[in-house]
Design a protein around this motif. Structure first.
Motif, mmCIF file in Angstrom:
data_model
loop_
_atom_site.group_PDB
_atom_site.id
_atom_site.type_symbol
_atom_site.label_atom_id
_atom_site.label_comp_id
_atom_site.label_asym_id
_atom_site.label_seq_id
_atom_site.Cartn_x
_atom_site.Cartn_y
_atom_site.Cartn_z
ATOM 1 N N PRO A 115 -1.056 69.389 -41.510
ATOM 2 C CA PRO A 115 -1.591 68.677 -42.686
ATOM 3 C C PRO A 115 -1.494 67.166 -42.516
ATOM 4 C CG PRO A 115 0.605 69.514 -43.149
ATOM 5 C CD PRO A 115 0.221 70.057 -41.792
ATOM 6 N N ASP A 116 -2.427 66.448 -43.107
ATOM 7 C CA ASP A 116 -2.399 64.982 -43.047
ATOM 8 C C ASP A 116 -1.820 64.403 -44.330
ATOM 9 O OD1 ASP A 116 -4.480 65.550 -44.743
ATOM 10 O OD2 ASP A 116 -5.961 64.289 -43.705
ATOM 11 N N SER A 117 -0.772 65.025 -44.811
ATOM 12 C CA SER A 117 -0.067 64.597 -46.023
ATOM 13 C C SER A 117 1.391 64.356 -45.685
ATOM 14 C CB SER A 117 -0.179 65.689 -47.104
ATOM 15 O OG SER A 117 0.891 65.611 -48.031
ATOM 16 N N ARG A 118 1.920 63.207 -46.084
ATOM 17 C CA ARG A 118 3.318 62.905 -45.801
ATOM 18 C C ARG A 118 4.236 63.932 -46.452
ATOM 19 N NH1 ARG A 118 3.656 57.883 -47.378
ATOM 20 N NH2 ARG A 118 3.573 56.865 -45.333
ATOM 21 N N ALA A 119 3.964 64.269 -47.710
ATOM 22 C CA ALA A 119 4.818 65.223 -48.413
ATOM 23 C C ALA A 119 4.817 66.578 -47.720
ATOM 24 C CB ALA A 119 4.357 65.356 -49.865
ATOM 25 N N ALA A 120 3.641 67.025 -47.292
ATOM 26 C CA ALA A 120 3.560 68.317 -46.600
ATOM 27 C C ALA A 120 4.293 68.274 -45.275
ATOM 28 C CB ALA A 120 2.096 68.707 -46.403
ATOM 29 N N LEU A 121 4.156 67.187 -44.548
ATOM 30 C CA LEU A 121 4.832 67.057 -43.257
ATOM 31 C C LEU A 121 6.348 67.041 -43.426
ATOM 32 C CD1 LEU A 121 2.477 64.419 -41.589
ATOM 33 C CD2 LEU A 121 2.842 66.768 -40.798
ATOM 34 N N ILE A 122 6.840 66.302 -44.419
ATOM 35 C CA ILE A 122 8.280 66.226 -44.646
ATOM 36 C C ILE A 122 8.839 67.586 -45.050
ATOM 37 C CG2 ILE A 122 10.051 65.211 -46.155
ATOM 38 C CD1 ILE A 122 8.478 62.614 -46.109
ATOM 39 N N GLY A 123 7.994 68.443 -45.580
ATOM 40 C CA GLY A 123 8.416 69.785 -45.944
ATOM 41 C C GLY A 123 8.639 70.706 -44.763
ATOM 42 N N LEU A 124 8.278 70.270 -43.558
ATOM 43 C CA LEU A 124 8.471 71.087 -42.362
ATOM 44 C C LEU A 124 9.897 70.918 -41.832
ATOM 45 C CD1 LEU A 124 5.127 70.264 -40.485
ATOM 46 C CD2 LEU A 124 5.641 72.309 -41.855
ATOM 47 N N PRO A 125 10.526 71.997 -41.355
ATOM 48 C CA PRO A 125 11.888 71.891 -40.805
ATOM 49 C C PRO A 125 11.961 70.901 -39.647
ATOM 50 C CG PRO A 125 11.285 74.186 -41.148
ATOM 51 C CD PRO A 125 10.033 73.388 -41.368
ATOM 52 N N GLY A 126 12.963 70.027 -39.693
ATOM 53 C CA GLY A 126 13.159 69.061 -38.621
ATOM 54 C C GLY A 126 12.267 67.846 -38.696
ATOM 55 N N VAL A 127 11.460 67.741 -39.744
ATOM 56 C CA VAL A 127 10.538 66.613 -39.897
ATOM 57 C C VAL A 127 10.986 65.746 -41.070
ATOM 58 C CG1 VAL A 127 8.161 65.904 -40.395
ATOM 59 C CG2 VAL A 127 8.601 67.899 -38.940
ATOM 60 N N GLY A 128 11.334 64.508 -40.781
ATOM 61 C CA GLY A 128 11.701 63.558 -41.819
ATOM 62 C C GLY A 128 10.592 62.545 -42.034
ATOM 63 N N ARG A 129 10.887 61.531 -42.794
ATOM 64 C CA ARG A 129 9.867 60.529 -43.120
ATOM 65 C C ARG A 129 9.376 59.800 -41.865
ATOM 66 N NH1 ARG A 129 8.166 58.027 -47.829
ATOM 67 N NH2 ARG A 129 7.158 56.008 -47.515
ATOM 68 N N LYS A 130 10.308 59.462 -40.958
ATOM 69 C CA LYS A 130 9.899 58.757 -39.750
ATOM 70 C C LYS A 130 8.948 59.612 -38.923
ATOM 71 C CE LYS A 130 12.268 58.595 -35.967
ATOM 72 N NZ LYS A 130 13.322 58.402 -34.939
ATOM 73 N N THR A 131 9.305 60.879 -38.714
ATOM 74 C CA THR A 131 8.430 61.779 -37.957
ATOM 75 C C THR A 131 7.077 61.907 -38.630
ATOM 76 O OG1 THR A 131 10.304 63.045 -37.110
ATOM 77 C CG2 THR A 131 8.165 64.138 -37.084
ATOM 78 N N ALA A 132 7.083 62.080 -39.937
ATOM 79 C CA ALA A 132 5.826 62.207 -40.672
ATOM 80 C C ALA A 132 4.959 60.963 -40.495
ATOM 81 C CB ALA A 132 6.110 62.447 -42.155
ATOM 82 N N ASN A 133 5.567 59.790 -40.549
ATOM 83 C CA ASN A 133 4.802 58.554 -40.402
ATOM 84 C C ASN A 133 4.218 58.402 -39.002
ATOM 85 O OD1 ASN A 133 5.167 57.831 -43.040
ATOM 86 N ND2 ASN A 133 6.744 56.306 -42.654
ATOM 87 N N VAL A 134 4.971 58.834 -37.980
ATOM 88 C CA VAL A 134 4.432 58.808 -36.619
ATOM 89 C C VAL A 134 3.193 59.680 -36.530
ATOM 90 C CG1 VAL A 134 4.835 59.436 -34.212
ATOM 91 C CG2 VAL A 134 6.633 58.284 -35.500
ATOM 92 N N VAL A 135 3.267 60.873 -37.087
ATOM 93 C CA VAL A 135 2.132 61.803 -37.039
ATOM 94 C C VAL A 135 0.948 61.244 -37.812
ATOM 95 C CG1 VAL A 135 1.332 64.114 -37.661
ATOM 96 C CG2 VAL A 135 3.633 63.799 -36.706
ATOM 97 N N LEU A 136 1.189 60.713 -38.997
ATOM 98 C CA LEU A 136 0.101 60.136 -39.797
ATOM 99 C C LEU A 136 -0.571 58.994 -39.061
ATOM 100 C CD1 LEU A 136 1.753 60.100 -43.336
ATOM 101 C CD2 LEU A 136 -0.066 61.633 -42.547
#
Length: 220
Positions: A115-136
């Motif tokens: 998903p291209d949503s920060r909230a959805a990404l952060i909901g994945l195990p092992g994924v925090g805000r920094k990881t989500a921002n890298v992916v976005l």
């Protein structure tokens, strides 16, 4: 109760433009040093990079991604095989469990797509805000700022983005860095921190930003 030290002001706009113009001239299209082929492998690579180097993660994921570059393939590979593939990196057992768990969620809840949503990404195990921002930023082209220890250090030393914690530095980048540089800002800053503005002995003598940097403990 100890008072929080007052933050210095961010560099003025003209200096921000000068700094990022130099960084852009030296590296117009900076990229993450993690190896990935699609949004899914990027999520996995960044999740694995916590407390590990990009070089170490790339070595561990070379064979892993050759065998499994989608969530379903990773599930088919199984926990034991994932664990064996990444055993050279720190916290590999827990990270392998996270990879399997996030792959299951992506298959069950998102049709196998990232998903291209920060909230959805952060909901994945092992994924925090920094990881989500890298992916976005890297996978979807959003001007998200993934603040790690390098960016935190550079942001405060240079006063590009002063902050007491990573969240404050992230907001300071968004507030102070000119909009035209936002897309690549975190890449320029992380690479500068990794190779020039190093923690113990910054390489100020070869730094192209030295004349604009207010850091008092400059080295020769």
């Amino acid at each position: 109760m100890a008072k929080t030290k007052r933050l210095p002001p961010a560099l003025p706009f003209a200096d921000q433009v000068a700094i990022f113009s130099r960084l852009q001239a030296a590296d117009p299209h900076p990229k993450t040093e993690l190896a990935f082929s699609n949004p899914y492998t990027l999520v996995v690579a960044v999740a694995l990079s916590a407390q590990s180097t990009d070089v170490g993660v790339n070595k561990a994921t070379r064979a892993l991604f050759a065998a499994a570059d989608t969530p379903q393939k990773m599930l088919d590979l199984g926990l034991e095989a994932v664990t064996q593939n990444i055993r050279t990196i720190g916290l590999f057992r827990q990270k392998a469990k996270n990879v399997i768990a996030l792959s299951r969620i992506l298959v069950d809840d998102y049709g196998g797509e990232v998903p291209d949503s920060r909230a959805a990404l952060i909901g994945l195990p092992g994924v925090g805000r920094k990881t989500a921002n890298v992916v976005l930023n890297c996978a979807f082209g959003f001007p998200a700022q993934a603040v790690d220890t390098h960016i935190f250090r550079v942001g405060n030393r240079t006063r590009i983005a002063p902050g007491h914690d990573v969240d404050q530095v992230e907001r300071a980048i968004e507030d102070n860095v000119p909009a035209r540089f936002q897309q690549h800002a975190h890449h320029w800053l992380i690479l500068h921190g990794r190779y020039i503005c190093q923690a113990r002995r910054p390489r100020c003598g070869i730094c192209t930003l030295a004349d604009l940097c207010p850091y008092e403990e400059k080295t020769e």
